[in-house]
Scaffold this motif. Sequence first.
Motif, PDB file in Angstrom:
ATOM      1  N   VAL A  61       0.858  -1.184   0.000  1.00 27.72           N
ATOM      2  CA  VAL A  61       0.000   0.000   0.000  1.00 27.72           C
ATOM      3  C   VAL A  61       0.895   1.235   0.000  1.00 27.72           C
ATOM      4  O   VAL A  61       1.727   1.405   0.895  1.00 27.72           O
ATOM      5  CB  VAL A  61      -0.893   0.016   1.261  1.00 27.72           C
ATOM      6  CG1 VAL A  61      -1.726   1.284   1.309  1.00 27.72           C
ATOM      7  CG2 VAL A  61      -1.785  -1.210   1.289  1.00 27.72           C
ATOM      8  N   THR A  62       0.769   2.064  -1.021  1.00 29.64           N
ATOM      9  CA  THR A  62       1.533   3.321  -1.058  1.00 29.64           C
ATOM     10  C   THR A  62       0.563   4.465  -1.361  1.00 29.64           C
ATOM     11  O   THR A  62      -0.612   4.221  -1.629  1.00 29.64           O
ATOM     12  CB  THR A  62       2.626   3.275  -2.152  1.00 29.64           C
ATOM     13  OG1 THR A  62       2.014   3.006  -3.410  1.00 29.64           O
ATOM     14  CG2 THR A  62       3.678   2.222  -1.872  1.00 29.64           C
ATOM     15  N   ASP A  63       1.079   5.687  -1.325  1.00 28.94           N
ATOM     16  CA  ASP A  63       0.213   6.845  -1.573  1.00 28.94           C
ATOM     17  C   ASP A  63       0.039   7.094  -3.072  1.00 28.94           C
ATOM     18  O   ASP A  63       0.777   6.562  -3.891  1.00 28.94           O
ATOM     19  CB  ASP A  63       0.826   8.092  -0.918  1.00 28.94           C
ATOM     20  CG  ASP A  63       0.844   7.956   0.592  1.00 28.94           C
ATOM     21  OD1 ASP A  63      -0.220   7.680   1.166  1.00 28.94           O
ATOM     22  OD2 ASP A  63       1.924   8.089   1.197  1.00 28.94           O
ATOM     23  N   ASP A  64      -0.949   7.943  -3.375  1.00 30.42           N
ATOM     24  CA  ASP A  64      -1.150   8.390  -4.753  1.00 30.42           C
ATOM     25  C   ASP A  64      -0.695   9.841  -4.876  1.00 30.42           C
ATOM     26  O   ASP A  64      -0.589  10.561  -3.872  1.00 30.42           O
ATOM     27  CB  ASP A  64      -2.654   8.330  -5.104  1.00 30.42           C
ATOM     28  CG  ASP A  64      -3.145   6.893  -5.126  1.00 30.42           C
ATOM     29  OD1 ASP A  64      -2.406   6.045  -5.664  1.00 30.42           O
ATOM     30  OD2 ASP A  64      -4.238   6.627  -4.592  1.00 30.42           O
ATOM     31  N   LEU A 102       5.279  16.227 -12.369  1.00 25.39           N
ATOM     32  CA  LEU A 102       4.093  15.468 -11.919  1.00 25.39           C
ATOM     33  C   LEU A 102       3.387  16.161 -10.743  1.00 25.39           C
ATOM     34  O   LEU A 102       2.429  15.632 -10.200  1.00 25.39           O
ATOM     35  CB  LEU A 102       4.493  14.050 -11.499  1.00 25.39           C
ATOM     36  CG  LEU A 102       5.086  13.161 -12.593  1.00 25.39           C
ATOM     37  CD1 LEU A 102       5.448  11.789 -12.049  1.00 25.39           C
ATOM     38  CD2 LEU A 102       4.108  13.009 -13.756  1.00 25.39           C
ATOM     39  N   GLY A 103       3.907  17.311 -10.331  1.00 32.82           N
ATOM     40  CA  GLY A 103       3.243  18.058  -9.256  1.00 32.82           C
ATOM     41  C   GLY A 103       4.160  18.385  -8.090  1.00 32.82           C
ATOM     42  O   GLY A 103       3.701  18.907  -7.074  1.00 32.82           O
ATOM     43  N   PHE A 104       5.435  18.069  -8.243  1.00 37.99           N
ATOM     44  CA  PHE A 104       6.374  18.391  -7.163  1.00 37.99           C
ATOM     45  C   PHE A 104       7.029  19.751  -7.425  1.00 37.99           C
ATOM     46  O   PHE A 104       7.218  20.149  -8.572  1.00 37.99           O
ATOM     47  CB  PHE A 104       7.458  17.302  -7.061  1.00 37.99           C
ATOM     48  CG  PHE A 104       6.905  15.980  -6.613  1.00 37.99           C
ATOM     49  CD1 PHE A 104       6.680  15.733  -5.264  1.00 37.99           C
ATOM     50  CD2 PHE A 104       6.582  14.990  -7.532  1.00 37.99           C
ATOM     51  CE1 PHE A 104       6.154  14.516  -4.845  1.00 37.99           C
ATOM     52  CE2 PHE A 104       6.050  13.775  -7.124  1.00 37.99           C
ATOM     53  CZ  PHE A 104       5.840  13.532  -5.772  1.00 37.99           C
ATOM     54  N   ILE A 191       9.970   8.381  -3.464  1.00 33.40           N
ATOM     55  CA  ILE A 191       9.571   7.642  -4.666  1.00 33.40           C
ATOM     56  C   ILE A 191      10.223   6.275  -4.500  1.00 33.40           C
ATOM     57  O   ILE A 191      11.421   6.114  -4.721  1.00 33.40           O
ATOM     58  CB  ILE A 191      10.035   8.368  -5.957  1.00 33.40           C
ATOM     59  CG1 ILE A 191       9.639   9.862  -5.925  1.00 33.40           C
ATOM     60  CG2 ILE A 191       9.461   7.676  -7.191  1.00 33.40           C
ATOM     61  CD1 ILE A 191       8.150  10.136  -5.860  1.00 33.40           C
ATOM     62  N   SER A 192       9.411   5.317  -4.082  1.00 31.39           N
ATOM     63  CA  SER A 192       9.948   4.130  -3.404  1.00 31.39           C
ATOM     64  C   SER A 192      10.002   2.847  -4.236  1.00 31.39           C
ATOM     65  O   SER A 192       9.102   2.540  -5.002  1.00 31.39           O
ATOM     66  CB  SER A 192       9.085   3.859  -2.164  1.00 31.39           C
ATOM     67  OG  SER A 192       9.582   2.762  -1.454  1.00 31.39           O
ATOM     68  N   LYS A 220       4.060   2.443  -9.568  1.00 30.27           N
ATOM     69  CA  LYS A 220       2.789   3.138  -9.791  1.00 30.27           C
ATOM     70  C   LYS A 220       2.935   4.320 -10.747  1.00 30.27           C
ATOM     71  O   LYS A 220       2.050   4.592 -11.538  1.00 30.27           O
ATOM     72  CB  LYS A 220       2.265   3.623  -8.428  1.00 30.27           C
ATOM     73  CG  LYS A 220       0.801   3.918  -8.384  1.00 30.27           C
ATOM     74  CD  LYS A 220       0.397   4.471  -7.042  1.00 30.27           C
ATOM     75  CE  LYS A 220      -0.178   3.462  -6.090  1.00 30.27           C
ATOM     76  NZ  LYS A 220      -0.524   4.034  -4.778  1.00 30.27           N
ATOM     77  N   ILE A 221       4.060   5.044 -10.649  1.00 25.89           N
ATOM     78  CA  ILE A 221       4.143   6.281 -11.451  1.00 25.89           C
ATOM     79  C   ILE A 221       5.219   6.218 -12.539  1.00 25.89           C
ATOM     80  O   ILE A 221       5.511   7.231 -13.173  1.00 25.89           O
ATOM     81  CB  ILE A 221       4.368   7.530 -10.551  1.00 25.89           C
ATOM     82  CG1 ILE A 221       5.663   7.401  -9.717  1.00 25.89           C
ATOM     83  CG2 ILE A 221       3.182   7.796  -9.667  1.00 25.89           C
ATOM     84  CD1 ILE A 221       6.106   8.741  -9.115  1.00 25.89           C
ATOM     85  N   TYR A 222       5.770   5.025 -12.758  1.00 25.01           N
ATOM     86  CA  TYR A 222       6.860   4.929 -13.736  1.00 25.01           C
ATOM     87  C   TYR A 222       6.420   5.426 -15.129  1.00 25.01           C
ATOM     88  O   TYR A 222       7.114   6.213 -15.771  1.00 25.01           O
ATOM     89  CB  TYR A 222       7.370   3.487 -13.826  1.00 25.01           C
ATOM     90  CG  TYR A 222       8.587   3.348 -14.708  1.00 25.01           C
ATOM     91  CD1 TYR A 222       9.828   3.780 -14.278  1.00 25.01           C
ATOM     92  CD2 TYR A 222       8.489   2.809 -15.996  1.00 25.01           C
ATOM     93  CE1 TYR A 222      10.954   3.673 -15.087  1.00 25.01           C
ATOM     94  CE2 TYR A 222       9.601   2.700 -16.810  1.00 25.01           C
ATOM     95  CZ  TYR A 222      10.828   3.128 -16.344  1.00 25.01           C
ATOM     96  OH  TYR A 222      11.938   3.030 -17.141  1.00 25.01           O
TER      97      TYR A 222
END
Length: 416
Positions: A61-64, A102-104, A191-192, A220-222
């Motif tokens: 379980v990770t964040d979005d 991506l929003g950072f 970013i794990s 998830k974000i690759y």
Amino acid sequence: MNEFHSVVLDKDKCNGCTNCMRRCPTEAIRVRDKKAVILKERCIDCGECIRVCPYHAQKAVTDDLDKLKQFKFNVAIPAMSLYGQFDMDIDMNKVFNGIKKLGFDYVYDEGYAADISTTVIRNIIKDKNLPKPVISSLCPAVLRLIQVRFPTLIDHIIKIESPMEIAARMARKEVMEKYGFKSEEIGVFYISQCPAKVASIKDPIGIKQSNLDGSISIKKIYGDIVRSTKSVEKVERIVRATPKGIDWARAGGQSRAIGVENYIAVDGIENVIKVLEEMELGKLDNIDYFEGLACVGGCVGGPLNVENPFIARNRIRRISQGKSNIAEIDENYALELYEKGLITWTEEIQPKGVMKLDTDIGNAIKKIEKIDELMNTLPGLDCGSCGAPTCYALAEDIVRGKAKLDDCIIISKRNK
Ligand code: SF4
Ligand code: SF4
């Protein structure tokens, strides 16, 4: 106890096949009513079950990215293993710029924090009074394993925060100083590649509270990173890590960076267990440094990466052997951080003792005798059909009141 686990089971996908149960290094999985169950108190979030599940029923379980909306200013800390996820000819500055899109608002290279750690550890392990071997604190799955199965080795662990935590602390401080945001307005995200690190953000080891607000898996974000990287036009320089810092992503990388000669670097949780068993017996007191990494190959083998770990490892090796125009960390700066207590653990870590049968020694002895008795009755096939990984684990479950002798299909048939 604030116990959080990143690794969870999706019951709908689970087929009760026992693959995960057989591979779990801490015997944390049982199969009950044809579904796997994770015994939380034993789980070290190593992700072995994620790797071996053919039905993808185990997940982390990770964040979005949505969570970024909770903060005014967001920082990404890409794991060192990200360097291994892209071809060698890609400029990682461009990739980091892609992440930013991506929003950072800010990207801080975890490898730079590894460079800081390298300098500090190199100095600490010169201390002759430290119990040898000094154990690296990088891999939270190994730290949990020590808490659960090898508590006598806790004192050997070096009390230095992981590069992820150091990076988060430094990034937060930089943002506060440069842009004037308050700490609570800043979201810091890892970013794990690693479920154990995800868990250690919510349930930290050696510190009261993590410097991170969450983590997003590389997997998830690759695709988003790749797409976003392609649209980067003006490349801002973000990479700060030296090739030695980046090499921490690969088993043995930190020992090589530190420059310690007499070290053992072990990857793969089962191999780590075998070496820790030797260490517990006092057979490795002549070794200076022990780097144990739960994943095969080290963090390049983390289950939340996308690239084949062997290919990723090859890339990191080539980076580590290549030339760089990035200066090594100023030793005085790194040591000052250490002396000010900014990168050291503040909390003692405690044995978890979940493998113990009873806190009362008399009762524990009685339970061991009962287990021995049961072992004379059980067939000793370790077939796993009862839903426990071994006959011994079933015997333990029985004395803990969590299973019954009839769960063994051979005994059950005999009794019919
Ligand atoms: S994450 Fe590791 S310790 Fe936890 S249940 Fe899976 S295999 Fe077992
Ligand atoms: S080796 Fe790295 S990726 Fe794997 S569990 Fe340990 S810290 Fe996480």
